[in-house]
Design an enzyme around this catalytic site. Structure first.
Site, PDB file in Angstrom:
ATOM      1  N   TYR A 172      26.307  51.930  20.089  1.00 34.42           N
ATOM      2  CA  TYR A 172      26.833  50.717  20.396  1.00 34.42           C
ATOM      3  C   TYR A 172      25.643  49.781  19.703  1.00 34.42           C
ATOM      4  O   TYR A 172      26.134  48.628  19.176  1.00 34.42           O
ATOM      5  CB  TYR A 172      26.864  50.733  21.752  1.00 34.42           C
ATOM      6  CG  TYR A 172      27.201  49.275  22.310  1.00 34.42           C
ATOM      7  CD1 TYR A 172      28.563  48.684  22.169  1.00 34.42           C
ATOM      8  CD2 TYR A 172      26.485  48.478  23.097  1.00 34.42           C
ATOM      9  CE1 TYR A 172      28.924  47.471  22.385  1.00 34.42           C
ATOM     10  CE2 TYR A 172      26.687  47.249  23.562  1.00 34.42           C
ATOM     11  CZ  TYR A 172      28.095  46.758  23.226  1.00 34.42           C
ATOM     12  OH  TYR A 172      28.231  45.766  23.876  1.00 34.42           O
ATOM     13  N   LYS A 182      26.023  46.707  16.849  1.00 28.93           N
ATOM     14  CA  LYS A 182      26.055  45.135  17.411  1.00 28.93           C
ATOM     15  C   LYS A 182      24.591  44.664  16.445  1.00 28.93           C
ATOM     16  O   LYS A 182      25.011  43.742  15.814  1.00 28.93           O
ATOM     17  CB  LYS A 182      25.572  45.264  18.662  1.00 28.93           C
ATOM     18  CG  LYS A 182      26.745  45.346  19.542  1.00 28.93           C
ATOM     19  CD  LYS A 182      27.845  44.140  19.400  1.00 28.93           C
ATOM     20  CE  LYS A 182      28.814  44.150  20.422  1.00 28.93           C
ATOM     21  NZ  LYS A 182      29.860  43.473  20.211  1.00 28.93           N
ATOM     22  N   SER A 187      24.005  42.494  22.545  1.00 24.19           N
ATOM     23  CA  SER A 187      23.921  43.176  23.597  1.00 24.19           C
ATOM     24  C   SER A 187      22.392  43.515  23.685  1.00 24.19           C
ATOM     25  O   SER A 187      21.754  43.602  22.582  1.00 24.19           O
ATOM     26  CB  SER A 187      24.590  44.616  23.756  1.00 24.19           C
ATOM     27  OG  SER A 187      23.975  45.367  24.863  1.00 24.19           O
TER      28      SER A 187
END
Lengths: 320, 320
Positions: free
Chosen positions: A148, A152, A124
C-alpha cells in the site's frame, strides 16, 4: 466551481462532501457542481443550486473517468484506495486501484488539458518505513515496508511529475492515523487507536493491544477534512519542488489518549479499556513514525489539532 | 550460472559483458550462459564454454522477455533505459521504457517464480532533486525534478516491494555521473564532464561550460562495472529494509578534474580546455547533489575510485 471526488462514498469522502455542502464555496467560488464517484454510487444529495451527480465507476477500468474529466472539474479529490491490509493480501488489486487508477486519472487530466485543475490525492504515513530517524522531516526518504505504501509513494512521484510538467496542478497530502474513526473495530492494525476511545465513549468495552507508552501520530477526521479543503485553496506556486508532504498530526502516547478519555468521560469510561498485549499489533504500529517536524505543511497553513482532549470532545459533539 | 542483461548493447552493458567474460564466473559459479538483450541485437560473442544469445527485443512490449525469463536466469541486469533528455522530451516513451518495462520484468519474474533470481537495476543520481541538504545520506528523500528520475524512483519502489514480497531478489544501484565516458560530446548536460578530459587526452579541444569550483559526484566506468558485479554477489539478507541506494562516487570540483588532467598529461593537454560559460548547463549540473555519505553502499562492500587522477590514468590505460 465543479468538484469531483473519487472514493466519495467512504468515510472521508462523505465528511468532505458534507463540509463542502455546508460551506457552499471553495476558494472563493460558489460550488455549482459535485461529481461523486465510488465503486457503488455514493448517497444521492439534493441541494438547491448545486448539481450533484453520484456515479458507480470502477476507476481502474480504462477510460472510466472520461465522462467526469470531460466536464473539466476545477478540483478533483482522489480519495479512492484499497486499504493497506487488502493491498498486502492482493498485489494486483492494490496496484490496479492504488497506482494504475492514479496514473489513469493523471493521463485523463493530460488528455483533457486540465492543467489548471487542482488534483488532491490522499497518501499515507504507511509510505514511510525502514530505519527511520526519531523525528521525520520533509526530506525523510520513503522506504515503504508494505505494498500500500509503495503504491502511494509511486503515485506521489507521478502526481509530482505531471504537475512539474504542467499537465495538472497536483498535490498529495500524507495523512496521519485518523482518530477517532466512527464505526466498529476492524482488522486494521490501527483499529485500536479509535476503538479504545470510541467504544468506552459509547459505553462499551474495548481492548488496548499495545503498551501505553507507544506513540502515535494522529489527526482528527475534522482536521483532515479541513486539510483537504485547504489543499484546494493553497497556491500552486507555493508548493515548492515536491508536491507531497505529511500533514501536521499531533504526537500522543496511548497513555495520553487514555488520560484524555478519563478527563472527558471519567474513570468509568477508562475502566472499559482492557489491556491485553498483542505483540503482532505492537510490532506493526510501533514501526510507524510518531514524530514529524511538518515544516512544509505548516508553512503552507495546514493546521493540526490543538490537543488530544479536543479530538475526544469533537467526537462527542459530532455524535450528539 | 546464467546471466541475462537488458541494455546489453549500451556502453555499460558492453563493459559488463566484457568483464563477465574475463572473469568467467560470478559469485563462485562458472558462467555457462549469457543472454544479451537490447533494441538492436548486441554484438555476437563466441566464447568456448559459454552459450551466448543476442536478442533484439522491445522489452516494453507485453511478454517480450518471456523467452528470457522462461530459461530462469540466475542473475538479471536491467540496464535498458531511455536517457534523461529523451524521457523529458517524450513522457510516454520514458514511462514505457523506464517504468513499464521494469514492472513487466518484475511481473515476469513473479510469473516464472524467479524468487531467487538476483535482479540488479541501474538507477541514477537524477532521482534526487529539490531542496537538498549539502551532504546526502541513505535517508534523503527522492524528489526528482525530471521525468527520468521520477520513472527511476518509481521503479526503485517497485523492485523493493517485489523483493520484500519474495517475488524476486532485487537490488537497485543509483549511479553517480560516469566519468570518463568514451565517444563524442553529446547533448547531455553532463557531457562536458567527460569531454574536458577525453578530448584533451586525445589531442583535441574541449569546452568547459561551468565554473571550476562546481562539484560533481563521479565514478569511473570500471568502478561502476565492479559495482554491478558486486551487486550480484552481495547477500540479499544484508540489503536491509530498502533495496536501493547510491553508489559511492567521489566528490571532485572541476578544478580538481583539470588539475588531474594536467598532472597526467601536462600543461599542453590542459591548454586544450577552453572556458566558455553556459549558464543553462551550470544551472542543471549545479542542481545535482555533489556529496553523499554512502554508508549503506560502503557497509555492503561497494567501492569508490581512490582519486580522480586514477580515473584519468585508467582511461589512458584502457585506450592504449
Amino acid at each position: 466551481m465543479h468538484i469531483a471526488i473519487t472514493g466519495a462514498a467512504g468515510f472521508l469522502g462523505q465528511r468532505l462532501v458534507a463540509q463542502l455542502l455546508d460551506r457552499g464555496e471553495l476558494n472563493g467560488d460558489a460550488i455549482r457542481r459535485l461529481t461523486l464517484v465510488d465503486q457503488t454510487a455514493p448517497p444521492a444529495i439534493d441541494r438547491e443550486g448545486i448539481e450533484v451527480q453520484s456515479l458507480a465507476l470502477d476507476i481502474s477500468a480504462s477510460g472510466a473517468l472520461d465522462p467526469v474529466l470531460e466536464a473539466r472539474p476545477d478540483v478533483i479529490y482522489h480519495l479512492a484506495a484499497v486499504v493497506s491490509s487488502a493491498a498486502e493480501a492482493d498485489l494486483d488489486l492494490g496496484m490496479r486501484v492504488n497506482f494504475d487508477s492514479t496514473r489513469a486519472l493523471l493521463e485523463g487530466c493530460r488528455a483533457y488539458g486540465l492543467s489548471r485543475t487542482r488534483l488532491i490525492m490522499a497518501s499515507s504515513v504507511a509510505a514511510y518505513g525502514g530505519e527511520l530517524p526519531s523525528v521525520l522531516d520533509d526530506m525523510t526518504a520513503l522506504h515503504p515496508q508494505n505494498s500500500y505504501g509503495t503504491q502511494k509513494a509511486m503515485s506521489e512521484l507521478l502526481v509530482n511529475d505531471y504537475s512539474r510538467r504542467g499537465l495538472v496542478d497536483g498535490l498529495v497530502l500524507r495523512l496521519p492515523t485518523i482518530v477517532i474513526r466512527p464505526g466498529r473495530p476492524n482488522a486494521a492494525a490501527s483499529s485500536f487507536a479509535s476503538s479504545i476511545l470510541r467504544e468506552p465513549l459509547n459505553g462499551e468495552e474495548a481492548v488496548c493491544p499495545v503498551s501505553t507508552d507507544l506513540e502515535l501520530f494522529v489527526m482528527s477526521p475534522g482536521r483532515v477534512v479541513d486539510a483537504l479543503i485547504h489543499g484546494a485553496e493553497v497556491s500552486g506556486d507555493s508548493l515548492g519542488s515536491f508536491r507531497a508532504f505529511m500533514l501536521p498530526g499531533i504526537t500522543v502516547s496511548v497513555a495520553e489518549m487514555l488520560e484524555a478519555l478519563r478527563e472527558v468521560a471519567g474513570d468509568e469510561a477508562l475502566a472499559r479499556v482492557r489491556h491485553e498485549a498483542d505483540p503482532r499489533i505492537e510490532a506493526i504500529v510501533g514501526s510507524w513514525p510518531g514524530r514529524f517536524t511538518n515544516e512544509r505543511a505548516r508553512q503552507l497553513g495546514f493546521e493540526s489539532d490543538n490537543n488530544f482532549r479536543e479530538i475526544v470532545e469533537a467526537f462527542l459533539d459530532e455524535r450528539a
